[in-house]
Design a protein around this motif. Structure first.
Motif, mmCIF file in Angstrom:
data_model
loop_
_atom_site.group_PDB
_atom_site.id
_atom_site.type_symbol
_atom_site.label_atom_id
_atom_site.label_comp_id
_atom_site.label_asym_id
_atom_site.label_seq_id
_atom_site.Cartn_x
_atom_site.Cartn_y
_atom_site.Cartn_z
ATOM 1 N N GLY A 786 -13.746 99.326 -4.033
ATOM 2 C CA GLY A 786 -14.893 98.605 -4.569
ATOM 3 C C GLY A 786 -15.449 97.530 -3.659
ATOM 4 O O GLY A 786 -16.532 96.986 -3.921
ATOM 5 N N ILE A 787 -14.752 97.148 -2.566
ATOM 6 C CA ILE A 787 -15.241 96.112 -1.652
ATOM 7 C C ILE A 787 -16.149 96.769 -0.604
ATOM 8 O O ILE A 787 -15.737 97.682 0.123
ATOM 9 N N SER A 788 -17.379 96.303 -0.551
ATOM 10 C CA SER A 788 -18.361 96.890 0.358
ATOM 11 C C SER A 788 -18.186 96.344 1.777
ATOM 12 O O SER A 788 -17.975 95.133 1.970
ATOM 13 N N SER A 789 -18.292 97.217 2.759
ATOM 14 C CA SER A 789 -18.205 96.793 4.171
ATOM 15 C C SER A 789 -19.496 96.138 4.636
ATOM 16 O O SER A 789 -19.524 95.509 5.692
ATOM 17 N N ASP A 790 -20.591 96.294 3.869
ATOM 18 C CA ASP A 790 -21.863 95.678 4.244
ATOM 19 C C ASP A 790 -21.912 94.193 3.934
ATOM 20 O O ASP A 790 -22.855 93.505 4.323
ATOM 21 N N GLY A 791 -20.911 93.678 3.188
ATOM 22 C CA GLY A 791 -20.859 92.262 2.881
ATOM 23 C C GLY A 791 -21.678 91.921 1.638
ATOM 24 O O GLY A 791 -22.296 92.785 1.003
ATOM 25 N N TYR A 792 -21.695 90.613 1.277
ATOM 26 C CA TYR A 792 -22.351 90.136 0.065
ATOM 27 C C TYR A 792 -23.080 88.833 0.366
ATOM 28 O O TYR A 792 -22.898 88.233 1.419
ATOM 29 N N THR A 793 -23.897 88.399 -0.589
ATOM 30 C CA THR A 793 -24.562 87.101 -0.471
ATOM 31 C C THR A 793 -23.914 86.126 -1.444
ATOM 32 O O THR A 793 -23.065 86.502 -2.257
ATOM 33 N N THR A 794 -24.352 84.881 -1.358
ATOM 34 C CA THR A 794 -23.780 83.838 -2.224
ATOM 35 C C THR A 794 -24.208 84.024 -3.682
ATOM 36 O O THR A 794 -23.700 83.311 -4.551
ATOM 37 N N GLN A 795 -25.110 84.954 -3.949
ATOM 38 C CA GLN A 795 -25.508 85.214 -5.336
ATOM 39 C C GLN A 795 -25.048 86.587 -5.820
ATOM 40 O O GLN A 795 -25.469 87.050 -6.873
#
Length: 936
Positions: A786-795
């Protein structure tokens, strides 16, 4: 100039729009507390009390908005705290004291003020508490007004409900004014306290404000490995919501309330909800009642008070009415109404202060027999008035004579205060005059009652005479019926005559008189005095006389038997001696009888217990069938005889006795115990078979049974302990599985064969299990998904799942090994207690983070999984980048853990658009200023 004015107007509008969120989007309850706090529950030992906010302002407050303090108030107004929970259960220590509830808004709340309520004095039982609550409104009213000036500012309300809302001085003055109004109007309930509304002010912590400023200007070159925990809030998945702009939001819910005490009235068969009885005569009897349905439409139980309308009779509602329940009550006009039109509003009231009403109408036409001016005041006393008067006397402790259930026995009040007064009299009339002092007179239609002679030993009198008592005076008389030692005095309908009957002027009452039963030989005379209860000297006398003569008896010789018939119809051939029957002989004649011992052919007759019987005496003997009778029917007539005066035998009566002997039917029946044997299970290659189990076979029929040895394929069966079974006898044998059976399930039905072909079976089962190899899970199969390699934002909302190796083993065997997710960590450590092993979180600070999941190794012991103490760890890295729009983010906590934070106003509106509008406005202002300088 026109252009500048236009720009100024535009900037002003934009600045006003930017201020809208702070003024209109606050949804949480706020402001000064007011209204009426109530305490739910009776003031009795063992009852649980709680707060009721139905009358509190602002609306929407709940238990979560307050801290609770339950205290015990002593006689000197001292308070001792006894609880701080949302509810409080009254204990034996509270007996005799009042309980006080103080509510204070929780820290950080935008509510101001306090709420206070007080119970009545605590009693032992709920029944006592209800009785006290019914009497409290009038008794406590003075105390209520007095206590409003007390330093505690507590109020005593109905039942166990009390209110005090802390507010402004104006509110206290208003409450005092309302209390004065209550005293003047003599109301039973306390007026609600209403505090003056004030605009809520939200206080913010300066330190928190400073911290927020520092968060917005943090050093971008800081090492992301040393992430400040204050920059992250971790929610559980069910708490996270994503709005239309992609921002993370948390859930809020609203609660409503409903009115607890409400009721409605519906008139049966009336569209306009009016009980209209039309036009009736003033002398109408047996008027048909109409019915009204009363329904509890609230959420609490209603307890109705007694009702007594002026011109109508209405049924009291004596039992509590539960929410949603209905009850039909009857309504009808009172008897004796004067001619005229009557239109009443009939109102039912409850202990809780609820009222429900309906309209009742009737028109009464006069009979023309007498005018109101000519009618005596006491003539207007109706039966309903008498019942009401009796009820009032009863409630005040007055005693009544006779049967209180009969309205004819109600006594008219004899004192000046209780006298019945004509409501049509002029104010100047002498209403205090006692009506019973007017001239009274009674007369009997006869002065003597002479009964025919009767013979002694009579059971009932053969003659009844009547006497009629007439009111010949000018006022109603309450008649006192005499008591006689020799005569019974009855009402006209044959019931016992009782005192208290009212005889109106000119009316009469008939009484029936007859001699009492059991009078012995002699002459009897008694003067019966029918007198007035208002004046004992007003009376009518009647002399009753009767003579009882000696009876001329006839010689009667008679004996009765009980029972007169004996029947043994269920004997079987070869029967044992049945139970004997006892026959009782009673001398019902008037002469002495000498009995002869009875005899019979097919019965054994026991000896008489007595051979000489005086009149009324008894004797008995037993009757038992003889044994050895063959199949057939046998009848005997057992004669009861005596020797008469001539020495001859005389038959007095007979007892008919019969016997039926039937052939015995052969019954074949076998029972097996137990009917099923389970030898459990074992592994293939077992060295020793399970222990043998015993089976018992019983002959439950009435004929001998011959058994054969049973057999089986996969089970070894022992020898029968007996092959021939008489009725009631048993035998046993043993069964066990054979040695060396291969893996599989073995079930057989073993039949105990017999010569008579009677069904007798036992079911046996045994399981041989194949040897199984343990399943050992590989820790390399533990993983995080479930953890994306593209990363996430603070929201972003980040969701992942931990998958343990061997978790798909749904049929574990002893020795199997698997891995179960135990906890996970990004900044804080969070644990799982059960599946699903999924979590969601959000991070509000950019950087590189590592998600770590720890797996526990578990081993199956044959019945459950156990931790071995060994663990395996898996990690995954991910990046968080700063979102373009920065919004204030609550401090993250693991798995939705609660933490103390700034005050929430309920405004979840994104602030970014308004900040952008404000920036545009500032830019416009700067442009205008620069433009003006260039023009200069």
């Amino acid at each position: 100039m026109e252009r500048r004015r236009f720009l100024a107007i535009v900037m002003t509008v934009l600045m006003v729009i930017s201020m809208i969120p702070s003024m209109v989007f606050a949804a949480a309850p706020s402001g000064e507390l007011g209204g009426k706090l109530k305490i739910k529950g009776l003031a009795a030992v063992g009852v649980s009390l709680s707060a009721d906010y139905s009358k509190i302002t602002p609306e929407g407050v709940t238990d979560e908005d307050f801290t609770f303090s339950w205290s015990r108030q002593t006689d000197d107004k001292q308070l001792t705290q006894v609880g701080t929970e949302k509810t409080y259960t009254i204990t034996q220590d509270d007996l005799g004291y009042k309980l006080v509830l103080d509510l204070t808004p929780v820290d950080g709340s935008v509510l101001t003020g306090t709420l206070t309520a007080k119970t009545l004095e605590v009693v032992s039982t709920e029944e006592e508490a209800k009785a006290v609550a019914e009497q409290t409104p009038e008794e406590e009213e003075g105390a209520l007004l007095e206590e409003t000036t007390d330093e505690t500012n507590y109020e005593n309300a109905d039942e166990t409900e009390n209110v005090q809302a802390s507010g402004t001085p104006d509110a206290n003055e208003e409450q005092a004014s309302e209390n004065q109004n209550v005293e003047n109007a003599q109301q039973d309930e306390t007026q609600d306290t209403q505090a003056q509304p004030e605009e809520a002010q939200v206080a913010y912590d300066e330190e928190n404000t400073q911290d927020t400023s520092s968060e917005e200007t943090y050093n971008e070159t800081d090492n992301t490995e040393e992430t400040d925990d204050s920059q992250m809030k971790i929610y559980t998945e069910d708490q996270l919501q994503i709005d239309e702009n992609g921002n993370v939001q948390t859930d809020e819910s609203d609660k409503g309330s409903e009115e607890p005490y409400e009721a409605t009235a519906t008139v049966d068969g009336s569209e306009d909800q009016i009980c209209d009885f039309g036009t009736i005569g003033s002398d109408t009897e047996d008027l048909e009642a109409q019915f009204v349905k009363i329904t509890n439409t609230g959420s609490e139980t209603l307890n109705f008070l007694a009702i007594s309308p002026e011109h109508f009779m209405a049924e009291d509602i004596e039992e509590p009415l539960e929410p949603g329940d209905s009850i039909n009550v009857w309504v009808q006009p009172r008897k004796g109404l004067d001619a005229g039109d009557y239109d009443d509003m009939v109102t039912y009231q409850t202990e809780e202060g609820t009222e429900v009403s309906f309209e009742a109408k009737v028109s009464v036409e006069g009979t023309g027999d007498a005018t109101d001016d000519e009618q005596d005041p006491l003539d207007k006393v109706t039966m309903d008035d008498a019942i009401d008067t009796a009820s009032d006397l009863k409630s005040n402790g007055a005693s009544e004579e006779g049967d209180s259930d009969q309205t004819d026995n109600v006594e008219t009040p004899s004192t000046k205060d209780d006298a019945v007064v004509n409501p049509d009299e002029e104010p100047g009339a002498d209403n205090n005059a006692d009506a019973t002092l007017e001239a009274q007179s009674l007369d009997a239609n006869t002065g003597s009652l002479s009964f025919s002679d009767i013979e002694e030993n009579y059971t009932t009198a053969n003659e009844t005479l009547s006497v009629t008592i007439t009111n010949t005076g000018d006022s109603t008389v309450t008649l006192k019926v005499p008591q006689s030692e020799y005569f019974d005095i009855m009402a006209e309908d044959g019931s016992e005559a009782v005192s208290g009957v009212q005889i109106a002027k000119g009316e009469s009452v008939m009484f029936m008189v007859h001699p009492k039963a059991g009078l012995v030989k002699g002459n009897y005379s008694d003067t019966l005095i029918f007198s007035s209860e208002e004046d004992s000297e007003v009376a009518a006398q009647v002399t009753a006389e009767v003579s009882v003569k000696e009876a001329q008896q006839e010689q009667i010789t008679e004996v009765q038997t009980d029972p007169a018939t004996i029947n043994y119809d269920s004997l079987k051939e070869g029967y044992d001696t049945p139970e004997s029957t006892t026959v009782t002989l009673t001398n019902t004649g008037n002469t002495t009888v000498s009995l002869i011992q009875p005899t019979a052919e097919n019965f054994n007759i026991g000896d008489l217990t007595a051979s000489v019987l005086d009149p009324g005496d008894t004797a008995s003997f037993t009757v038992t069938p003889v044994t050895g009778l063959t199949v057939g029917s046998y009848v005997d007539s057992i004669q009861i005889m005596r020797n008469n005066d001539n020495g001859e035998q005389e038959v007095l009566t007979t007892v008919n006795a019969a016997i039926t002997v039937s052939e015995v039917e052969k019954v074949y029946k076998l029972s097996v115990n137990p009917t099923a044997l389970d030898f459990g299970n074992t592994k293939a290659g077992y060295n020793e078979a399970p222990k043998a189990q015993k089976v018992t076979v019983t002959n439950e029929g009435n004929t001998n049974v011959t058994l054969y040895a049973p057999s089986a394929s996969n089970f070894k069966i022992g020898k029968l302990s007996a092959a021939e079974l008489a009725p009631g006898e048993s035998c046993t044998f043993k069964i066990r599985p054979k040695d060396g059976l291969e893996a599989g399930s073995y079930t057989e039905t073993i039949t105990i064969d017999n010569e008579q072909n009677i069904s007798a079976k036992v079911n046996v089962s045994f399981i041989v299990k194949a040897v199984r190899k343990a399943k050992i899970a590989d820790p390399a199969d533990n993983k995080i998904t479930g953890i994306s390699s593209d990363g996430y934002t603070t929201q972003s909302k980040i969701t992942f799942t931990a998958v343990g190796a061997g978790m798909d083993n749904e049929s574990p065997g002893k020795g199997d090994v698997r891995y179960v997710p135990y906890n996970w960590k990004v900044i804080n450590t969070n644990s799982w207690s059960s599946a699903p092993y999924t979590a969601a979180f959000g991070i509000t600070k950019a950087g590189t983070y590592t998600l770590t999941v720890v797996f526990d190794q578990q081993k199956y012991n044959g019945s459950e999984w156990e931790n071995t103490g060994e663990q395996d760890t898996k990690q995954v890295n991910f990046n968080i980048t700063q979102a373009q729009t920065v919004t204030a983010t609550p401090t993250p906590q693991p798995n939705g853990a609660t933490t103390k934070s700034a005050v929430k106003t309920g405004d979840n509106t994104p602030i970014a658009p308004f900040v952008l509008i404000l920036a545009v406005a500032v830019g416009c202002i700067a442009g205008v200023v620069i433009y003006k300088k260039k023009n200069k």
